[in-house]
Design an enzyme around this catalytic site. Sequence first.
Site, PDB file in Angstrom:
ATOM      1  N   ASP A 109       0.844  -1.192   0.000  1.00 58.08           N
ATOM      2  CA  ASP A 109       0.000   0.000   0.000  1.00 58.08           C
ATOM      3  C   ASP A 109       0.885   1.251   0.000  1.00 58.08           C
ATOM      4  O   ASP A 109       2.117   1.166   0.021  1.00 58.08           O
ATOM      5  CB  ASP A 109      -0.978  -0.017   1.192  1.00 58.08           C
ATOM      6  N   HIS A 136       8.388  -5.597  -1.347  1.00 58.28           N
ATOM      7  CA  HIS A 136       7.426  -6.488  -2.017  1.00 58.28           C
ATOM      8  C   HIS A 136       6.670  -5.779  -3.134  1.00 58.28           C
ATOM      9  O   HIS A 136       5.671  -6.287  -3.625  1.00 58.28           O
ATOM     10  CB  HIS A 136       6.435  -7.083  -1.003  1.00 58.28           C
ATOM     11  N   GLY A 179       4.294  -5.100  13.270  1.00 52.06           N
ATOM     12  CA  GLY A 179       3.159  -5.699  12.567  1.00 52.06           C
ATOM     13  C   GLY A 179       3.485  -6.680  11.470  1.00 52.06           C
ATOM     14  O   GLY A 179       2.867  -6.647  10.413  1.00 52.06           O
ATOM     15  N   THR A 180       4.457  -7.552  11.743  1.00 49.35           N
ATOM     16  CA  THR A 180       4.694  -8.630  10.782  1.00 49.35           C
ATOM     17  C   THR A 180       4.771  -9.962  11.506  1.00 49.35           C
ATOM     18  O   THR A 180       5.270 -10.030  12.634  1.00 49.35           O
ATOM     19  CB  THR A 180       5.976  -8.399   9.948  1.00 49.35           C
ATOM     20  N   SER A 181       4.263 -11.009  10.821  1.00 53.17           N
ATOM     21  CA  SER A 181       4.360 -12.354  11.407  1.00 53.17           C
ATOM     22  C   SER A 181       5.783 -12.890  11.278  1.00 53.17           C
ATOM     23  O   SER A 181       6.142 -13.854  11.947  1.00 53.17           O
ATOM     24  CB  SER A 181       3.360 -13.290  10.727  1.00 53.17           C
ATOM     25  N   ASN A 206       3.870  -5.527  18.311  1.00 43.42           N
ATOM     26  CA  ASN A 206       2.872  -6.452  17.759  1.00 43.42           C
ATOM     27  C   ASN A 206       1.972  -6.886  18.921  1.00 43.42           C
ATOM     28  O   ASN A 206       2.495  -7.214  19.981  1.00 43.42           O
ATOM     29  CB  ASN A 206       3.589  -7.677  17.148  1.00 43.42           C
ATOM     30  N   PRO A 207       0.672  -6.867  18.757  1.00 40.89           N
ATOM     31  CA  PRO A 207      -0.199  -7.267  19.875  1.00 40.89           C
ATOM     32  C   PRO A 207      -0.007  -8.715  20.296  1.00 40.89           C
ATOM     33  O   PRO A 207      -0.322  -9.071  21.425  1.00 40.89           O
ATOM     34  CB  PRO A 207      -1.621  -7.054  19.343  1.00 40.89           C
TER      35      PRO A 207
HETATM   36  P1  OAD Z   1       0.845 -11.244   8.243  1.00 43.13           P
HETATM   37  O1  OAD Z   1      -0.625 -11.222   7.978  1.00 43.13           O
HETATM   38  O2  OAD Z   1       1.550 -12.528   8.068  1.00 43.13           O
HETATM   39  O3  OAD Z   1       1.127 -10.750   9.742  1.00 43.13           O
HETATM   40  C1  OAD Z   1       0.531  -9.587  10.254  1.00 43.13           C
HETATM   41  C2  OAD Z   1       1.080  -9.358  11.646  1.00 43.13           C
HETATM   42  O4  OAD Z   1       0.564  -8.130  12.111  1.00 43.13           O
HETATM   43  C3  OAD Z   1       0.683 -10.432  12.681  1.00 43.13           C
HETATM   44  O5  OAD Z   1       1.833 -10.809  13.414  1.00 43.13           O
HETATM   45  C4  OAD Z   1      -0.313  -9.695  13.571  1.00 43.13           C
HETATM   46  O6  OAD Z   1      -0.263 -10.129  14.940  1.00 43.13           O
HETATM   47  C5  OAD Z   1       0.172  -8.265  13.459  1.00 43.13           C
HETATM   48  N1  OAD Z   1      -0.865  -7.262  13.700  1.00 43.13           N
HETATM   49  C6  OAD Z   1      -2.203  -7.333  13.487  1.00 43.13           C
HETATM   50  N2  OAD Z   1      -2.796  -6.183  13.791  1.00 43.13           N
HETATM   51  C7  OAD Z   1      -1.824  -5.337  14.223  1.00 43.13           C
HETATM   52  C8  OAD Z   1      -1.801  -3.978  14.663  1.00 43.13           C
HETATM   53  N3  OAD Z   1      -2.913  -3.268  14.720  1.00 43.13           N
HETATM   54  N4  OAD Z   1      -0.614  -3.434  15.014  1.00 43.13           N
HETATM   55  C9  OAD Z   1       0.536  -4.168  14.939  1.00 43.13           C
HETATM   56  N5  OAD Z   1       0.566  -5.452  14.534  1.00 43.13           N
HETATM   57  C10 OAD Z   1      -0.589  -6.033  14.166  1.00 43.13           C
HETATM   58  O7  OAD Z   1       1.484 -10.069   7.342  1.00 43.13           O
HETATM   59  P2  OAD Z   1       3.008  -9.846   6.947  1.00 43.13           P
HETATM   60  O8  OAD Z   1       3.916 -10.295   8.032  1.00 43.13           O
HETATM   61  O9  OAD Z   1       3.122  -8.467   6.465  1.00 43.13           O
HETATM   62  O10 OAD Z   1       3.751 -11.047   0.784  1.00 43.13           O
HETATM   63  O11 OAD Z   1       3.139 -10.852   5.734  1.00 43.13           O
HETATM   64  C11 OAD Z   1       4.347 -10.895   5.022  1.00 43.13           C
HETATM   65  C12 OAD Z   1       4.076 -11.134   3.565  1.00 43.13           C
HETATM   66  O12 OAD Z   1       3.244 -12.302   3.419  1.00 43.13           O
HETATM   67  C13 OAD Z   1       3.277 -10.053   2.879  1.00 43.13           C
HETATM   68  O13 OAD Z   1       4.063  -8.959   2.449  1.00 43.13           O
HETATM   69  C14 OAD Z   1       2.700 -10.784   1.712  1.00 43.13           C
HETATM   70  C15 OAD Z   1       2.234 -12.023   2.421  1.00 43.13           C
HETATM   71  O14 OAD Z   1       2.068 -13.143   1.622  1.00 43.13           O
HETATM   72  C16 OAD Z   1       3.534 -11.057  -0.526  1.00 43.13           C
HETATM   73  O15 OAD Z   1       2.435 -10.852  -0.993  1.00 43.13           O
HETATM   74  C17 OAD Z   1       4.746 -11.316  -1.331  1.00 43.13           C
END
Ligand code: OAD
Length: 265
Positions: free
Chosen positions: A114, A129, A203-205, A229-230
């Site tokens: 985004d 990405h 905010g990443t897994s 991260n929550p």
């Molecule tokens: P994920 O959906 O795997 O993880 C999102 C993370 O954000 C989780 O650890 C949640 O606990 C956390 N989270 C949720 N709400 C939140 C908030 N309000 N504040 C802080 N953290 C919060 O997303 P990504 O880790 O970004 O790749 O995923 C990595 C990649 O996998 C993406 O870029 C995408 C996806 O497949 C591609 O499309 C290449």
Amino acid sequence: MNSSTVPSELVSRLRDARAVAVITGAGMSAESGVPTFRDASAGLWAKLNPQDIASPEGWARDKSLVWAWYEWRRGLVSQAQPNAGHYAIARLSASLQQLSGHATPVTVITQNVDDLHERGGLSGALHVHGSLFAPRCAACDQATVFTPPPPTEPVERITPPRCTRCGGFIRPGVVWFGENLDFRLVGQAVNTVRLSDVLLVVGTSGVVRPVSDLPTLARESGAWVCEINPIASAISPVAHLCWRASAALALPALLQSLSEAKGGP
Ligand code: OAD
């Protein structure tokens, strides 16, 4: 758990830092109403198979399905607004300079496709990405611009437009599973974390490489690593500190603490 109490060690580490890196993932934009990927109930990958929709094989099988999904996401993001966390990250460098008296570069490495960091006032984020707003020809690679507005509701299929140069199909400007990231961007991201004193991971897994490797690299290079991260993630064991809070709550609270710390010990 969502704690708005700013960890004091985070403030002191940032005050002493000469360079700061921030890695962001889908959780960064969750409070802007953009769904994450791996949330068990509402995540994008809970309802869709990534291989069908975000891979070269999926594209080869059904281009219209893939294009419609990315167009829907482009529409969703276009309607969304940056949240307080995006604005806080954009102001972090200036805030640190005020606090420490020296310039402290803050470099953001984002997995998000985004444009909410940019609309929140940040420039220079490394979009490793790719972007929902940078379509290109799948055949000749020429960048193109969007003409029709994106759909406001999910649509099952939209035929992708054709390249004006070679007639090939236009594809989303994002990195799919099985594709290589832009090696220059990855090189910049690696250098950024190697040279940082503090790394914030928001905010990443932490399950998609190579970004998931960066916190370990930062730590091995001497950085202090803080996760925001929550809930626990694959990054948590690597972090020196895990702040269990949401991005839109934690980051403005952090900025507030930095401004209050000015003049402190
Ligand atoms: P994920 O959906 O795997 O993880 C999102 C993370 O954000 C989780 O650890 C949640 O606990 C956390 N989270 C949720 N709400 C939140 C908030 N309000 N504040 C802080 N953290 C919060 O997303 P990504 O880790 O970004 O790749 O995923 C990595 C990649 O996998 C993406 O870029 C995408 C996806 O497949 C591609 O499309 C290449």
